[in-house]
Design a protein around this motif. Sequence first.
Motif, PDB file in Angstrom:
ATOM      1  N   PHE A  42      76.217  39.152 -66.460  1.00 58.29           N
ATOM      2  CA  PHE A  42      76.980  39.466 -65.227  1.00 58.29           C
ATOM      3  C   PHE A  42      77.595  40.703 -65.255  1.00 58.29           C
ATOM      4  O   PHE A  42      77.369  41.614 -64.242  1.00 58.29           O
ATOM      5  CB  PHE A  42      77.864  38.435 -64.894  1.00 58.29           C
ATOM      6  N   LEU A  43      78.355  41.135 -66.315  1.00 60.01           N
ATOM      7  CA  LEU A  43      78.734  42.526 -66.164  1.00 60.01           C
ATOM      8  C   LEU A  43      77.669  43.712 -66.135  1.00 60.01           C
ATOM      9  O   LEU A  43      77.778  44.773 -65.619  1.00 60.01           O
ATOM     10  CB  LEU A  43      79.762  42.963 -67.395  1.00 60.01           C
ATOM     11  N   ASN A  44      76.459  43.367 -66.734  1.00 60.94           N
ATOM     12  CA  ASN A  44      75.429  44.529 -66.786  1.00 60.94           C
ATOM     13  C   ASN A  44      74.380  43.907 -65.722  1.00 60.94           C
ATOM     14  O   ASN A  44      73.418  44.707 -65.817  1.00 60.94           O
ATOM     15  CB  ASN A  44      74.915  44.407 -68.341  1.00 60.94           C
ATOM     16  N   ALA A  45      74.543  43.033 -65.066  1.00 63.58           N
ATOM     17  CA  ALA A  45      73.513  42.558 -63.941  1.00 63.58           C
ATOM     18  C   ALA A  45      73.027  43.590 -63.112  1.00 63.58           C
ATOM     19  O   ALA A  45      71.672  43.699 -63.175  1.00 63.58           O
ATOM     20  CB  ALA A  45      74.045  41.656 -63.010  1.00 63.58           C
ATOM     21  N   PRO A  46      73.665  44.824 -62.741  1.00 62.60           N
ATOM     22  CA  PRO A  46      73.047  45.897 -62.001  1.00 62.60           C
ATOM     23  C   PRO A  46      72.157  46.695 -62.696  1.00 62.60           C
ATOM     24  O   PRO A  46      71.066  46.967 -62.116  1.00 62.60           O
ATOM     25  CB  PRO A  46      74.510  46.715 -61.515  1.00 62.60           C
ATOM     26  N   ALA A  47      72.337  46.884 -64.039  1.00 63.51           N
ATOM     27  CA  ALA A  47      71.461  47.642 -64.753  1.00 63.51           C
ATOM     28  C   ALA A  47      70.088  46.700 -65.067  1.00 63.51           C
ATOM     29  O   ALA A  47      68.967  47.262 -64.862  1.00 63.51           O
ATOM     30  CB  ALA A  47      71.953  47.783 -66.120  1.00 63.51           C
ATOM     31  N   TYR A  48      70.014  45.464 -65.040  1.00 64.28           N
ATOM     32  CA  TYR A  48      68.912  44.662 -65.077  1.00 64.28           C
ATOM     33  C   TYR A  48      68.289  44.687 -63.742  1.00 64.28           C
ATOM     34  O   TYR A  48      67.005  44.949 -63.777  1.00 64.28           O
ATOM     35  CB  TYR A  48      69.183  43.204 -65.447  1.00 64.28           C
ATOM     36  N   PHE A  49      68.908  44.449 -62.722  1.00 61.24           N
ATOM     37  CA  PHE A  49      68.279  44.179 -61.512  1.00 61.24           C
ATOM     38  C   PHE A  49      67.713  45.785 -60.909  1.00 61.24           C
ATOM     39  O   PHE A  49      66.938  45.563 -59.977  1.00 61.24           O
ATOM     40  CB  PHE A  49      69.117  43.505 -60.344  1.00 61.24           C
ATOM     41  N   SER A  50      68.185  46.684 -61.355  1.00 62.18           N
ATOM     42  CA  SER A  50      67.909  47.979 -60.788  1.00 62.18           C
ATOM     43  C   SER A  50      66.589  48.320 -61.107  1.00 62.18           C
ATOM     44  O   SER A  50      65.885  48.968 -60.966  1.00 62.18           O
ATOM     45  CB  SER A  50      68.921  49.141 -61.209  1.00 62.18           C
ATOM     46  N   GLN A  51      66.099  47.524 -62.332  1.00 58.72           N
ATOM     47  CA  GLN A  51      64.618  47.686 -62.774  1.00 58.72           C
ATOM     48  C   GLN A  51      63.570  47.057 -62.175  1.00 58.72           C
ATOM     49  O   GLN A  51      62.392  47.041 -62.682  1.00 58.72           O
ATOM     50  CB  GLN A  51      64.711  47.501 -64.242  1.00 58.72           C
ATOM     51  N   GLY A  52      63.761  46.601 -61.155  1.00 61.83           N
ATOM     52  CA  GLY A  52      63.010  45.454 -60.363  1.00 61.83           C
ATOM     53  C   GLY A  52      62.841  44.048 -60.935  1.00 61.83           C
ATOM     54  O   GLY A  52      63.487  43.747 -61.661  1.00 61.83           O
ATOM     55  N   ARG A  53      61.415  43.867 -60.785  1.00 69.57           N
ATOM     56  CA  ARG A  53      60.811  42.593 -61.336  1.00 69.57           C
ATOM     57  C   ARG A  53      61.009  42.490 -62.894  1.00 69.57           C
ATOM     58  O   ARG A  53      61.408  41.330 -63.457  1.00 69.57           O
ATOM     59  CB  ARG A  53      59.547  42.323 -60.930  1.00 69.57           C
ATOM     60  N   PRO A  54      60.532  43.480 -63.606  1.00 67.56           N
ATOM     61  CA  PRO A  54      60.624  43.214 -65.089  1.00 67.56           C
ATOM     62  C   PRO A  54      62.033  43.253 -65.509  1.00 67.56           C
ATOM     63  O   PRO A  54      62.447  42.495 -66.399  1.00 67.56           O
ATOM     64  CB  PRO A  54      60.171  44.584 -65.759  1.00 67.56           C
TER      65      PRO A  54
END
Length: 140
Positions: free
Chosen positions: A47-59
């Motif tokens: 959750f703390l790093n969610a923005p980094a994951y979701f900023s990469q789009g679908r992958p």
Amino acid sequence: MRGRLRRCLHGHAEALPDTGTFGYANINGPIFFCNTVAHYLFIQELFLNAPAYFSQGRPGAHRFFTEFVTGKGTLDQDNWAWDEFLAFLRLSKTPPANLLLSSYWTMGAVRHGKYIAKVRITPKQQRTEPRSADEVLGQA
């Protein structure tokens, strides 16, 4: 209220021995999606790093979901976090709301005399735009 919050946050029940009150650990969803401390630790990190994951789009979203279920590769397949993941998906469909106008539930069941139940706390009146801070927070 301040005393109850202090006890809830710091666990100092002895700080207010004569109040006849106690604090609840509440969450603004009817279920808590971490069943173990180990799961909580990797889910918190995700959750703390969610923005980094979701900023990469679908992958990135797929990598987030995979790491959620597999415990970032630390869980055996028999212990994958499917229950927690499915609860997270259910809660993710809840639209965002003003925290002061949200309902809250106790994290677990609590005993009141001979009764055991989860407690829900909900605002009496829902208004999306309070007129003043005093109206929401009370007189200073």
